[in-house]
Design an enzyme around this catalytic site. Structure first.
Site, short mmCIF file in Angstrom:
data_model
loop_
_atom_site.label_atom_id
_atom_site.label_comp_id
_atom_site.label_asym_id
_atom_site.label_seq_id
_atom_site.Cartn_x
_atom_site.Cartn_y
_atom_site.Cartn_z
N GLU A 51 -9.32 3.17 6.30
CA GLU A 51 -8.81 2.13 7.18
C GLU A 51 -9.54 2.15 8.52
O GLU A 51 -9.95 1.11 9.04
CB GLU A 51 -7.30 2.31 7.39
CG GLU A 51 -6.48 1.98 6.16
CD GLU A 51 -5.03 2.37 6.29
OE1 GLU A 51 -4.24 1.94 5.44
OE2 GLU A 51 -4.67 3.12 7.22
N SER B 249 2.37 -1.63 1.73
CA SER B 249 3.27 -2.59 1.11
C SER B 249 3.22 -3.96 1.78
O SER B 249 3.30 -5.00 1.10
CB SER B 249 4.71 -2.05 1.13
OG SER B 249 5.12 -1.79 2.47
#
Length: 226
Positions: free
Chosen positions: A108, A35
Site C-alpha cells: 500500500e 473491506s
C-alpha cells in the site's frame, strides 16, 4: 440508523464519484486493500471503460479487479497515477493514518508513493483524536522478529506476532498495542529505521491528501491543510 456495512457502501460510491473526474482515458488508478476498498472496486466496475487500467496493492484486490474485467498492471510498468484510493484502520484530523489490518501495508505504501494524490475512504468510526488504539502493524523480515520486538517494546509498545499470517512479500506482521501515537511522523521514521523492519503501518510522513468519511448524516470530506 445505517449499519457499518451500509456506511462503507455509501463511502465507496462517493469515492467513485470523487475520483472519476481525475481520470483520463490513459490513466492508471491506484487501488488499495480492505473491506471498504472491495466495495469501492464493485462500485467502480460499471465505469471500467473510463480509464486504462489499475495498479493494486495486494493479490486480494488484484483478483477482485480482474473479476470485474479491469486490466491490472505491475507497478514497475507505471510511472505515475493521478490518484490512489485506500481505506484506513484509523485516521486523525490531520489525515495521518494507521493502516495494515489486512497485512498489505508495505505494498500500500509503495503504490501510494507513485500516485499524485491519496484519497482515504472510511466510515466515521475510523476517525480518532490520537492514533494507536488499533494495534500498529509492523512488517518484518522473519529472522528479525525477536530483535525488532525488543526494540518496539523499548518504545513502549507490546508487540505480538500475527500468528499464521504471511504477507504477499513473505514477511511477518508484528501488531503493536499500547501506543498513544501523538507524534506519528516521528514514530514512523523511528520504527522504519529499526534493522529488519520492512515498514510500519503509519502513513504520516506521506499521509492522505483527502479523506471521505461516511457518517449517519452523509459524506464528510476532510482535506490536508498546507
Amino acid at each position: 440508523m445505517f449499519t457499518q456495512q451500509q456506511l462503507k457502501e455509501h463511502v465507496a460510491q462517493a469515492a467513485v464519484e470523487h475520483i472519476l473526474p481525475l481520470l483520463a482515458a490513459d490513466s492508471v488508478l491506484g487501488v488499495g486493500t480492505g473491506s471498504t476498498v472491495d466495495l469501492f472496486i464493485d462500485a467502480l466496475a460499471p465505469h471500467r471503460e473510463r480509464f486504462r487500467a489499475a495498479c493494486s496493492s495486494s493479490e486480494r484486490s488484484t483478483q477482485r479487479l480482474q473479476q470485474h474485467g479491469f486490466q491490472v498492471l505491475d507497478l514497475n510498468t507505471v510511472e505515475t497515477m493521478p490518484v490512489y484510493v485506500d481505506g484506513a484502520d484509523e485516521i486523525d484530523g490531520r489525515l495521518n493514518m494507521l493502516k495494515g489490518g489486512g497485512g498489505a501495508l508495505t505494498r500500500e505504501k509503495i503504490v501510494a508513493s507513485v500516485a499524485e494524490r491519496f484519497v482515504c475512504i472510511a466510515d466515521e468510526s475510523k476517525l480518532v483524536d490520537v492514533l494507536g488504539k488499533f494495534p500498529l502493524p509492523v512488517e518484518v523480515i522473519p529472522m528479525a522478529a525477536a530483535s525488532v520486538s525488543r526494540r518496539l517494546a523499548a518504545l513502549g509498545g507490546k508487540p505480538a506476532r500475527r500468528e499464521g499470517f504471511v504477507t504477499d512479500n513473505g514477511g511477518w506482521i508484528l501488531d503493536v498495542s499500547g501506543l498513544a501515537i501523538t507524534a506519528p511522523a516521528e514514530l514512523e521514521s523511528t520504527i522504519n529505521d529499526i534493522p529488519g523492519v520492512v515498514t510500519c503501518g503509519l502513513f504520516a510522513l506521506s499521509g492522505a491528501d483527502a479523506a471521505l468519511l461516511s457518517t449517519q448524516q452523509g459524506i464528510r470530506t476532510l482535506a490536508r491543510q498546507a
